[in-house]
Design a protein around this motif. Structure first.
Motif, short mmCIF file in Angstrom:
data_model
loop_
_atom_site.label_atom_id
_atom_site.label_comp_id
_atom_site.label_asym_id
_atom_site.label_seq_id
_atom_site.Cartn_x
_atom_site.Cartn_y
_atom_site.Cartn_z
N VAL A 41 58.61 21.98 30.07
CA VAL A 41 58.71 22.49 31.44
C VAL A 41 58.60 21.35 32.44
N LEU A 42 59.13 21.60 33.63
CA LEU A 42 59.01 20.66 34.74
C LEU A 42 58.22 21.35 35.84
N LEU A 43 57.03 20.86 36.11
CA LEU A 43 56.15 21.44 37.13
C LEU A 43 56.31 20.65 38.43
N LYS A 44 56.71 21.35 39.50
CA LYS A 44 56.84 20.70 40.82
C LYS A 44 55.62 21.08 41.65
N VAL A 45 54.86 20.07 42.05
CA VAL A 45 53.67 20.29 42.87
C VAL A 45 53.93 19.67 44.24
N SER A 46 53.88 20.47 45.27
CA SER A 46 54.14 19.96 46.62
C SER A 46 52.96 19.14 47.12
N GLY A 47 53.26 18.23 48.02
CA GLY A 47 52.18 17.43 48.60
C GLY A 47 51.20 18.29 49.38
N GLU A 48 51.72 19.30 50.10
CA GLU A 48 50.85 20.19 50.87
C GLU A 48 49.85 20.90 49.97
N ALA A 49 50.29 21.26 48.77
CA ALA A 49 49.38 21.94 47.84
C ALA A 49 48.25 21.02 47.42
N ALA A 71 46.05 20.75 30.77
CA ALA A 71 45.42 20.41 29.50
C ALA A 71 45.37 21.61 28.56
N SER A 72 45.15 22.80 29.13
CA SER A 72 44.98 23.99 28.30
C SER A 72 46.25 24.37 27.56
N VAL A 73 47.40 23.91 28.05
CA VAL A 73 48.66 24.24 27.37
C VAL A 73 49.24 23.07 26.59
N THR A 74 49.00 21.85 27.06
CA THR A 74 49.52 20.70 26.31
C THR A 74 48.86 20.59 24.94
N LYS A 75 47.62 21.07 24.83
CA LYS A 75 46.94 21.03 23.54
C LYS A 75 47.61 21.92 22.51
N LEU A 76 48.43 22.86 22.98
CA LEU A 76 49.14 23.74 22.06
C LEU A 76 50.57 23.27 21.79
N GLY A 77 50.92 22.13 22.33
CA GLY A 77 52.23 21.58 22.03
C GLY A 77 53.29 21.81 23.08
N VAL A 78 52.95 22.44 24.20
CA VAL A 78 53.93 22.60 25.28
C VAL A 78 54.05 21.26 26.00
N GLU A 79 55.27 20.80 26.21
CA GLU A 79 55.51 19.51 26.84
C GLU A 79 55.66 19.71 28.34
N VAL A 80 54.87 18.94 29.11
CA VAL A 80 54.82 19.14 30.56
C VAL A 80 55.16 17.85 31.29
N ALA A 81 56.17 17.92 32.15
CA ALA A 81 56.47 16.85 33.09
C ALA A 81 56.19 17.36 34.49
N ILE A 82 55.82 16.46 35.39
CA ILE A 82 55.43 16.86 36.74
C ILE A 82 56.18 16.01 37.76
N VAL A 83 56.67 16.66 38.81
CA VAL A 83 57.20 15.96 39.98
C VAL A 83 56.28 16.27 41.15
N VAL A 84 55.80 15.24 41.82
CA VAL A 84 54.89 15.45 42.95
C VAL A 84 55.60 15.14 44.26
N GLY A 85 55.26 15.92 45.28
CA GLY A 85 55.74 15.65 46.62
C GLY A 85 54.81 14.70 47.35
N GLY A 86 55.12 14.43 48.61
CA GLY A 86 54.29 13.50 49.38
C GLY A 86 53.98 13.98 50.78
N PHE A 164 56.65 12.17 37.44
CA PHE A 164 57.76 11.48 38.08
C PHE A 164 57.46 11.33 39.58
N ALA A 165 57.48 10.09 40.05
CA ALA A 165 57.18 9.82 41.46
C ALA A 165 58.37 9.16 42.14
N ALA A 166 58.30 9.07 43.45
CA ALA A 166 59.33 8.45 44.30
C ALA A 166 60.61 9.27 44.37
N GLY A 167 60.50 10.55 44.11
CA GLY A 167 61.66 11.44 44.26
C GLY A 167 62.82 11.01 43.40
N THR A 168 64.02 11.03 43.98
CA THR A 168 65.21 10.57 43.25
C THR A 168 65.41 9.07 43.42
#
Length: 296
Positions: A41-49, A71-86, A164-168
């Motif tokens: 999965v790709l989790l997008k977390v906004s900077g405001e959040a 952490a609670s899901v990666t321990k079960l083998g789900v692969e997590v990538a994150i994009v953060v806002g600013g 993943f940082a710095a957007g595109t």
């Protein structure tokens, strides 16, 4: 009016982010049987959040809550990538034109703000034992890896969280577009957009007391009704690559982990086949397989 994340905001839950998940209490046999909807999965977390109650640019309680649920899901083998806002530190589109600052320069400053958030989130995750890598769209080699697609995928396969940082890496593109792009590049199955609202509403709930949250909506509806979930570049990129999007409230304890394993939360955006699939699989998770919430 719509909030900074684009979605109409209602009186979303302001529940405390603490305590979050302590983990998933499943034995080895149930792990192999768990009917995941998403494997990567790709989790997008906004900077405001990340700003939480806005007393500081970054709220450590928010980053820790995110870290614990991931952490609670990666321990079960789900692969997590994150994009953060600013946006909690600097939003390029808002500052363009001030004191002669052109849009491109303002956007580059905003990209560097996302790097700050990414390093903070990485430190929080590693403090509780989650191996994490930050990859930036432009080179800041002293503090993070450059973005290399195959390396990012390898990190995920090894159970590491990749931020993943710095957007595109380009001005005039939002971090929502970066999330859609990275999702397509690493072959993730869904974009999970964590915001400060419960989902997508059919009207502005502040002005219309009859406004209701939409559980499912198609890409075409998002565009034709101008629901402002994400910018149009991100929406069309998801549509062209058949990437579903789930918009949900970060502030509700447990929502991140629920979204990652495919439980029904927030608003689901996709093509007609995606929407039918969601309805047909609702309730497919056995009760004993539900995430157990307990004190950390």
């Amino acid at each position: 009016s719509s909030n900074g994340n684009g979605s109409y905001s209602g009186n979303g839950s302001q529940a405390s982010l603490m305590p979050p998940f302590s983990g998933l209490m499943l034995d080895e046999s149930s792990r192999s049987k768990r009917p995941y909807k998403w494997q990567r999965v790709l989790l997008k977390v906004s900077g405001e959040a990340l700003a939480g109650d806005h007393t500081e640019n970054i709220d450590p309680k928010v980053t820790m809550a995110i870290a614990r649920e991931v952490a609670s899901v990666t321990k079960l083998g789900v692969e997590v990538a994150i994009v953060v806002g600013g946006g909690n530190i600097f939003r390029g589109a808002s500052w363009a034109g001030c004191s002669g600052l052109d849009r491109s320069s303002a956007d580059y400053i905003g990209m560097m703000a996302t790097v700050m958030n990414a390093i903070f989130l990485q430190a929080t995750m590693e403090s509780i034992g989650i191996p994490t890598r930050v990859q930036t769209a432009f080179r800041i080699s002293e503090v993070a890896e450059p973005y290399i697609r195959r390396r990012a995928i390898r990190h995920l396969e090894k159970g590491r969280v990749v931020i993943f940082a710095a957007g595109t890496g380009n001005p005039f593109f939002t971090t929502d577009t970066a999330a859609a792009l990275r999702c397509a590049e690493i072959n993730a199955e869904v974009v999970l957009k964590a915001t400060n609202v419960d989902g997508v509403y059919d009207a502005n709930p502040k002005h219309n007391p009859n406004a209701r949250i939409l559980e499912t909506v198609s890409y075409n509806e998002v565009i034709s009704r101008d629901l402002s979930v994400m910018d149009m570049t991100a929406v069309t990129l998801c549509q062209e690559n058949n990437i579903p999007v789930v918009v949900f409230n970060l502030q509700n304890t447990g929502n991140i982990a629920k979204a990652i394993v495919g439980e029904k939360v927030g608003t689901f955006i996709g093509c007609t086949r995606n929407l039918e699939y969601r309805e047909s699989t609702e309730g497919s998770l056995d009760q004993e397989d539900k995430i157990l919430v307990s004190e950390w």
